[in-house]
Design a protein around this motif. Structure first.
Motif, PDB file in Angstrom:
ATOM      1  N   CYS A 286      -6.341  25.130  12.919  1.00 25.86           N
ATOM      2  CA  CYS A 286      -7.240  24.168  12.336  1.00 25.86           C
ATOM      3  C   CYS A 286      -6.635  23.295  11.301  1.00 25.86           C
ATOM      4  O   CYS A 286      -6.410  23.938  10.215  1.00 25.86           O
ATOM      5  CB  CYS A 286      -8.791  24.314  12.141  1.00 25.86           C
ATOM      6  N   VAL A 287      -6.377  21.933  11.487  1.00 23.96           N
ATOM      7  CA  VAL A 287      -5.856  21.282  10.609  1.00 23.96           C
ATOM      8  C   VAL A 287      -6.748  20.015  10.366  1.00 23.96           C
ATOM      9  O   VAL A 287      -6.437  19.270  11.107  1.00 23.96           O
ATOM     10  CB  VAL A 287      -4.178  20.832  11.005  1.00 23.96           C
ATOM     11  N   CYS A 288      -7.127  19.895   9.280  1.00 20.36           N
ATOM     12  CA  CYS A 288      -7.916  18.595   8.835  1.00 20.36           C
ATOM     13  C   CYS A 288      -9.217  18.390   9.702  1.00 20.36           C
ATOM     14  O   CYS A 288      -9.179  17.214  10.264  1.00 20.36           O
ATOM     15  CB  CYS A 288      -7.077  17.248   8.633  1.00 20.36           C
ATOM     16  N   GLY A 289      -9.718  19.635  10.244  1.00 19.35           N
ATOM     17  CA  GLY A 289     -10.701  19.460  11.235  1.00 19.35           C
ATOM     18  C   GLY A 289     -10.368  19.254  12.511  1.00 19.35           C
ATOM     19  O   GLY A 289     -11.288  18.854  13.291  1.00 19.35           O
ATOM     20  N   GLN A 290      -9.113  19.158  12.741  1.00 19.43           N
ATOM     21  CA  GLN A 290      -8.620  19.087  14.225  1.00 19.43           C
ATOM     22  C   GLN A 290      -7.570  20.348  14.394  1.00 19.43           C
ATOM     23  O   GLN A 290      -7.251  20.969  13.807  1.00 19.43           O
ATOM     24  CB  GLN A 290      -7.852  17.808  14.448  1.00 19.43           C
ATOM     25  N   CYS A 291      -7.647  20.430  15.690  1.00 19.13           N
ATOM     26  CA  CYS A 291      -7.063  21.591  16.268  1.00 19.13           C
ATOM     27  C   CYS A 291      -5.699  21.214  16.730  1.00 19.13           C
ATOM     28  O   CYS A 291      -5.178  20.249  17.376  1.00 19.13           O
ATOM     29  CB  CYS A 291      -7.586  22.334  17.580  1.00 19.13           C
ATOM     30  N   GLU A 292      -4.537  21.952  16.135  1.00 25.65           N
ATOM     31  CA  GLU A 292      -3.272  21.998  16.498  1.00 25.65           C
ATOM     32  C   GLU A 292      -2.954  23.091  17.410  1.00 25.65           C
ATOM     33  O   GLU A 292      -2.931  24.322  17.123  1.00 25.65           O
ATOM     34  CB  GLU A 292      -2.315  21.908  15.641  1.00 25.65           C
ATOM     35  N   CYS A 293      -2.528  23.002  18.765  1.00 23.70           N
ATOM     36  CA  CYS A 293      -2.480  24.021  19.761  1.00 23.70           C
ATOM     37  C   CYS A 293      -1.275  24.766  19.664  1.00 23.70           C
ATOM     38  O   CYS A 293      -0.154  24.105  19.265  1.00 23.70           O
ATOM     39  CB  CYS A 293      -2.686  23.616  21.114  1.00 23.70           C
ATOM     40  N   GLN A 294      -1.142  26.064  19.935  1.00 29.54           N
ATOM     41  CA  GLN A 294       0.123  26.692  20.039  1.00 29.54           C
ATOM     42  C   GLN A 294       1.153  26.480  21.269  1.00 29.54           C
ATOM     43  O   GLN A 294       0.637  25.492  22.116  1.00 29.54           O
ATOM     44  CB  GLN A 294      -0.204  28.092  20.389  1.00 29.54           C
ATOM     45  N   THR A 295       2.319  26.571  21.014  1.00 31.79           N
ATOM     46  CA  THR A 295       3.374  26.451  21.821  1.00 31.79           C
ATOM     47  C   THR A 295       3.606  27.434  22.506  1.00 31.79           C
ATOM     48  O   THR A 295       3.766  28.645  21.951  1.00 31.79           O
ATOM     49  CB  THR A 295       4.626  25.583  21.061  1.00 31.79           C
ATOM     50  N   ARG A 296       3.946  27.431  23.705  1.00 33.98           N
ATOM     51  CA  ARG A 296       4.462  28.427  24.604  1.00 33.98           C
ATOM     52  C   ARG A 296       5.965  28.389  24.750  1.00 33.98           C
ATOM     53  O   ARG A 296       6.702  27.563  24.456  1.00 33.98           O
ATOM     54  CB  ARG A 296       3.905  28.234  26.044  1.00 33.98           C
ATOM     55  N   ASP A 297       6.558  29.831  25.023  1.00 31.69           N
ATOM     56  CA  ASP A 297       7.817  29.974  25.302  1.00 31.69           C
ATOM     57  C   ASP A 297       8.465  28.994  26.414  1.00 31.69           C
ATOM     58  O   ASP A 297       9.528  28.678  26.123  1.00 31.69           O
ATOM     59  CB  ASP A 297       8.352  31.498  25.272  1.00 31.69           C
ATOM     60  N   ASP A 298       7.722  28.845  27.381  1.00 35.27           N
ATOM     61  CA  ASP A 298       8.282  28.180  28.398  1.00 35.27           C
ATOM     62  C   ASP A 298       7.637  26.730  28.119  1.00 35.27           C
ATOM     63  O   ASP A 298       6.601  26.515  28.036  1.00 35.27           O
ATOM     64  CB  ASP A 298       7.528  28.778  29.789  1.00 35.27           C
ATOM     65  N   PRO A 299       8.687  26.035  28.127  1.00 39.72           N
ATOM     66  CA  PRO A 299       8.475  24.476  27.850  1.00 39.72           C
ATOM     67  C   PRO A 299       7.380  23.849  28.738  1.00 39.72           C
ATOM     68  O   PRO A 299       6.903  22.764  28.653  1.00 39.72           O
ATOM     69  CB  PRO A 299       9.739  23.813  27.728  1.00 39.72           C
ATOM     70  N   ASN A 300       7.460  24.262  29.866  1.00 36.43           N
ATOM     71  CA  ASN A 300       6.533  23.943  31.142  1.00 36.43           C
ATOM     72  C   ASN A 300       5.041  24.271  31.077  1.00 36.43           C
ATOM     73  O   ASN A 300       4.302  23.487  31.659  1.00 36.43           O
ATOM     74  CB  ASN A 300       7.160  24.076  32.483  1.00 36.43           C
ATOM     75  N   GLU A 301       4.854  25.051  30.144  1.00 35.30           N
ATOM     76  CA  GLU A 301       3.523  25.675  30.073  1.00 35.30           C
ATOM     77  C   GLU A 301       2.981  25.165  28.649  1.00 35.30           C
ATOM     78  O   GLU A 301       3.413  25.006  27.588  1.00 35.30           O
ATOM     79  CB  GLU A 301       3.318  27.025  29.883  1.00 35.30           C
ATOM     80  N   LYS A 302       1.817  24.374  28.644  1.00 38.10           N
ATOM     81  CA  LYS A 302       1.374  23.453  27.676  1.00 38.10           C
ATOM     82  C   LYS A 302      -0.330  24.117  27.322  1.00 38.10           C
ATOM     83  O   LYS A 302      -0.971  24.203  28.277  1.00 38.10           O
ATOM     84  CB  LYS A 302       1.573  22.012  27.585  1.00 38.10           C
ATOM     85  N   ILE A 303      -0.719  24.089  26.117  1.00 35.99           N
ATOM     86  CA  ILE A 303      -2.195  24.338  25.775  1.00 35.99           C
ATOM     87  C   ILE A 303      -2.506  23.015  25.178  1.00 35.99           C
ATOM     88  O   ILE A 303      -1.870  22.488  24.267  1.00 35.99           O
ATOM     89  CB  ILE A 303      -2.126  25.597  24.967  1.00 35.99           C
ATOM     90  N   ASP A 304      -3.672  22.638  25.758  1.00 39.80           N
ATOM     91  CA  ASP A 304      -4.093  21.384  24.849  1.00 39.80           C
ATOM     92  C   ASP A 304      -5.532  21.200  25.152  1.00 39.80           C
ATOM     93  O   ASP A 304      -6.323  22.141  25.470  1.00 39.80           O
ATOM     94  CB  ASP A 304      -3.592  20.177  25.575  1.00 39.80           C
ATOM     95  N   GLY A 305      -6.043  20.226  24.691  1.00 36.63           N
ATOM     96  CA  GLY A 305      -7.699  19.973  24.571  1.00 36.63           C
ATOM     97  C   GLY A 305      -8.222  19.928  23.112  1.00 36.63           C
ATOM     98  O   GLY A 305      -7.383  20.185  22.390  1.00 36.63           O
ATOM     99  N   THR A 306      -9.403  19.312  23.082  1.00 40.52           N
ATOM    100  CA  THR A 306      -9.899  19.130  21.655  1.00 40.52           C
ATOM    101  C   THR A 306     -10.037  20.400  20.923  1.00 40.52           C
ATOM    102  O   THR A 306      -9.695  20.457  19.792  1.00 40.52           O
ATOM    103  CB  THR A 306     -11.023  18.306  21.596  1.00 40.52           C
TER     104      THR A 306
END
Length: 557
Positions: A286-306
């Motif tokens: 949580c950064v300034c009230g907003q989520c910064e999602c983790q990154t995956r080892d595989d660049p094609n796999e992404k985590i996103d959303g509010t």
């Protein structure tokens, strides 16, 4: 009299109508109903709703009752009224049947209302179920509620639209769905009015449509609208509970200042709701009230959303491939399929060609839905469809009974319409009948029918089906399956012979028992004779003579 607005003449005609009595309770109302439907003298308009009110306090005569009076000719379903409006064939032909009334009601698009007294309401309710579009209401003993009754039943008729097909007679309900794809730029077009109507009837339903193209809470003056709202740390405008931050501020509640780099320690904006303490779905910070999602080892796999609640790698797989490979993509844990594919893993082709029977056009024969290239058939309490294309329905009521009489009279010249003119009249609208040597009951798209001819107790067979354009056809077997004639001579001879043989057997048995008994008696006699102690040459009762001598001079001294 013909249909008219002259109520005075109608009252005179009713008052002058001849009243007659009858010997039995049922009445000949079916004759009047038939004439009112088929006679042009009534004056039905083509596009008008045709309403026929039948009022009575007694039951009805129907086909077959005329035989009690010696009338055997069936009702022909034609108009037989003279210039005075009187029925002329009451003594010449039988009463109409319920099926004939129903056929004419459907043909002429008649809506019937049975206004009957409480004693007869049950039988007329059952009758209304057998006549399409018929309704039934209870009439008071003095008929004082007849106007209200007709109004009430008419409201029931006009308040619903019932469509029927010629195949099964099912009731089909239609739902109209309106979808607004985008709001018109002109606000004046957000309010529209249009009509939905049925072809052939001068009636329509008016729809007043109001498009909701903006929320009231987005307009100044609404309680949900607030400039420099405390909800947004006075750094933005609250609209419907969402902060619209001023320039250089960001965050769910405008708590972050991009110019100064200040940050808030409040992490409530990183929780999906107040019922959880999980920050950013445990997949981010949580950064300034907003989520910064983790990154995956595989660049094609992404985590996103509010709240880092979505990803593109946890969707269903088919044969080891995410969303079946090229058939779709993973968005927020669910597969979004490309055109032409569907299913939870995009494993199903949307092409319904595999669900259409060769030579036909309806998907799953119109009795099911195509899922993943296979038909899922409909099931109700009375109908259960099956087969690869839902073309089979063992529990459905077919049309065998409907076609029976026409096959019987046209092919075999028997039945109640054996007279040629009666057969041609009744069956003029029947499907074409093809005579074949043997009918086959194994065709998937044909329905097999079997009946017993009451004239000679022979069985006759036919099948019916539908061609490529949906028109029905009939194939009838030329010959009937009759039971063989009983061999009367041999039956009589067999019975007589059996009686004689049984009699001889009884005599032989008696003779045998008598012979056995005599032999036993003779043997017993022989046994007693051999055991006798005396000689058969002497008389057992013979005694030797004795001589007695006495001296008369002897005195005992």
């Amino acid at each position: 009299m013909t249909l008219s607005q002259d109520t005075s003449r109608f009252a005179v005609e009713v008052r002058n109508a001849r009243v007659s009595g009858n010997l039995d309770a049922p009445e000949g109302g079916f004759d009047a109903i038939m004439q009112a439907i088929v006679c042009d003298q009534i004056g039905w308009r083509k596009l008008a709703r045709r309403l026929l009110v039948f009022s009575t306090d007694a039951s009805f005569h129907y086909a077959g009752d005329g035989k009690l009076g010696g009338i055997v000719k069936p009702n022909d379903g034609l108009c037989h009224m003279d210039s005075k409006g009187e029925y002329t064939h009451s003594t010449l032909q039988d009463y109409p049947s319920v099926a004939q009334i129903n056929s004419k009601v459907k043909e002429m698009s008649i809506n019937m209302i049975f206004a009957v007294t409480a004693e007869q309401i049950d039988i007329y309710k059952r009758l209304s179920q057998a006549i399409q579009g018929a309704h039934c209401g209870t009439l008071s003993s003095n008929s004082s509620n007849v106007v209200e009754l007709v109004k009430e039943q008419y409201q029931k008729i006009t308040s619903s639209v019932v469509l029927k097909d010629t195949a099964t007679g099912e009731t089909v309900a239609f739902t109209v769905k309106l979808e607004i794809t985008e709001c018109p730029k002109n606000r004046a077009e957000w309010q529209q009015t249009f009509s939905i109507y049925r072809v052939g009837i001068d009636e329509s339903m008016t729809v007043d449509l109001t498009m909701l193209c903006e929320c009231p809470c987005e307009v100044p003056g609404n309680p949900g609208f607030g400039e420099k709202s405390p909800l947004c740390n006075t750094k933005g405008t609250a609209k419907c509970g969402i902060c619209e931050c001023a320039e250089s501020f960001f965050g769910r509640k405008c708590e972050c200042d991009a110019s100064s780099g200040s940050r808030s320690d409040d992490d409530r904006g990183c929780k999906m709701d107040n019922s959880t303490d999980i920050i950013c779905s445990s997949r981010g910070t949580c950064v300034c009230g907003q989520c910064e999602c983790q990154t995956r080892d595989d660049p094609n796999e992404k985590i996103d959303g509010t709240y880092c609640e979505c990803d593109n790698f946890s969707c269903e797989r088919e044969n080891g491939e995410l969303c079946s490979g090229e058939h779709g993509r993973c968005e927020c844990g669910k597969c979004v399929c490309v055109p032409g594919w569907s299913g939870s893993a995009c494993q199903c082709a949307t092409d319904v060609g595999t669900c259409i029977e060769p030579g036909k056009s309806d998907v799953c024969s119109g009795k099911g839905r195509c899922e993943c290239g296979r038909c899922v058939c409909d099931e109700t309490e009375t109908e259960r469809y099956s087969g690869r294309f839902c073309q089979k329905c063992p529990t459905c009521k077919g049309r065998c009974e409907e076609y029976k009489d026409c096959v019987q009279c046209k092919v075999h010249k028997t039945g109640q319409y054996r007279e040629e003119e009666d057969c041609e009249r009744i069956c003029r609208n029947s499907p074409p009948i093809e005579e074949v040597d043997v009918v086959n009951n194994e065709e998937n798209d044909e329905h097999y029918c079997l009946f017993t001819d009451e004239d000679d107790n022979c069985r006759f067979y036919f099948v019916y089906g539908y061609d490529t354009v949906g028109s029905p056809y009939i194939k009838a077997q030329k010959t009937k399956d009759c039971p063989p004639e009983p061999p009367v001579f041999w039956i009589v001879a067999g019975v007589v012979g059996a009686i004689v043989i049984i009699g001889l057997l009884f005599l032989l048995l008696w003779k045998l028992l008598t012979h056995i008994h005599d032999r036993a008696e003779y043997a017993r006699f022989e046994k007693e004779r051999m055991s006798a102690k005396w000689d058969t040459g002497e008389n057992p009762i013979y005694k030797q003579a004795t001589s007695t001598f006495k001296n008369p001079m002897y005195s005992g001294k």
